[in-house]
Design an enzyme around this catalytic site. Sequence first.
Site, PDB file in Angstrom:
ATOM      1  N   CYS A 163      -0.927   3.445  -5.683  1.00 49.76           N
ATOM      2  CA  CYS A 163      -1.597   2.298  -5.070  1.00 49.76           C
ATOM      3  C   CYS A 163      -2.698   2.795  -4.144  1.00 49.76           C
ATOM      4  O   CYS A 163      -2.476   3.730  -3.362  1.00 49.76           O
ATOM      5  CB  CYS A 163      -0.596   1.458  -4.284  1.00 49.76           C
ATOM      6  SG  CYS A 163      -1.331   0.018  -3.473  1.00 49.76           S
ATOM      7  N   GLY A 196       2.804   2.672  -2.287  1.00 50.10           N
ATOM      8  CA  GLY A 196       3.121   3.242  -3.594  1.00 50.10           C
ATOM      9  C   GLY A 196       2.273   4.454  -3.945  1.00 50.10           C
ATOM     10  O   GLY A 196       1.126   4.581  -3.499  1.00 50.10           O
ATOM     11  N   GLY A 218       0.739  -1.257   0.000  1.00 51.48           N
ATOM     12  CA  GLY A 218       0.000   0.000   0.000  1.00 51.48           C
ATOM     13  C   GLY A 218       0.763   1.299   0.000  1.00 51.48           C
ATOM     14  O   GLY A 218       0.133   2.358  -0.078  1.00 51.48           O
TER      15      GLY A 218
END
Length: 347
Positions: free
Chosen positions: A186, A183, A181
Site C-alpha cells: 500500500c 500494508g 496505509g
Amino acid sequence: MRIEQDLKLGFKDVMIRPKRSTLKSRSQVSLEREFKFLHGAKAWSGVPIMAANMDTVGTFEMAKALAKNKMFTAVHKHYSIDEWAAFLQETDASLLEYIAVSTGTGKQDFKKLKTLVSAHPQLRFICIDVANGYSEHFVEFVKNTRKQFPDQVIIAGNVVTGEMVEELLLAGADIVKVGIGPGSVCTTRVKTGVGYPQLSAIIECADAAHGLGGQIISDGGCAIPGDIAKAFGAGADFVMIGGMLAGHDESGGEKIERDGKLYKLFYGMSSSTAMEKHVGGVAEYRASEGKTVEVPYRGEVQVTVQDILGGIRSTCTYVGASRLKELTKRTTFIRVAEQENRVYTPS
C-alpha cells in the site's frame, strides 16, 4: 489546522514484556475464540486470523487451506456469480463458517451482492471494503446492506479512529476493519500523507468497538508472527494479513521464473496492476496507491500457517495466557529502539 501531541505507535515501536507463566508447553495454548455479534445472528468460533480480500491472497484455494486450521478468508470481490456457484457446489458446509463475500460500494456491487447472497443465504459473512471508510456514502451503504441482510454478519472498513468505528457499528456493521496505509503493498501514506500508526489505531478502535459490543479487525502492517501477536495484545479481535500469505500455491497472482528462481506476483488492490486488470486502468482523476512486487515462491501455505500459529502460541506462553482471549489482559508493551539483532539478516 491542529496538531495532536499524543504519541502514536506502530508494531516496530514496541515489544511485549514477558510475565511469569504456569504453562509448561505451547501445546497448552488454545488460539480459538468465540464471538457473539452486535447485529448478525449466531455466534462464531475459530482462530481469528484472516486472509485479506486481495486477488493475490483471498482466493477460493486459500479459503479451503486456511479452513483446515479454522482460520478465516475474506474472499476477493472479483469472482463472478457463476464462479461462486461452482465453488459452493463442491464445498462442505463447515467451510462457510470461515469465508466472507467481499463487495465494493457501487450500484453494480450491491446488485451482485444481492444476487449472490439471495441465491446462497448460507453465506453469512459480508465484507464491505473500501480504502476510505470516512465517506457518508460508505455509511449509507452499510445501512442499506444491514436492511437487506438483517441476519448476516457485516464487516466494514477501513477506518482508524474510534468515532468512525462507533458510527459504522451504529449503522449496522458487526466488525470494523482498522488500518489506513500500513500494508506492505500500500502506498496511500506516500501518495496522500494520510494514515495512522497501526498499534495505536488498534488500541483506540478496539476500545470504541468493545464499548458498543462490536469487534475490530487489524488490517495491515504485519510482516512477522510477532506483529500478529502484538495486534492481538493491543486489543484486536481478528487480524487480517496479506503479504505474509502471498507467494504460495493457494495465493492468486501469476507465477514467474527469473534467473532460475520462481516468484509470484503480489500487488495492492489500488495499484495500477489491479486497476488495469479489473477496471481497465487508472482513472484520470486518481493516482495508483499500491505497489506491484514479485514475491519468492513459497510452496504450500500450510508451512507458513504453522509458523504463524506456533509463534503466537509461544507469545502466549511468555505472558502466561492459556487462551488467545487472555493475551490482551496479560500484555504490557514496552517502547524500544530496536527489534532484533540483524548481524546475520540478509540486507
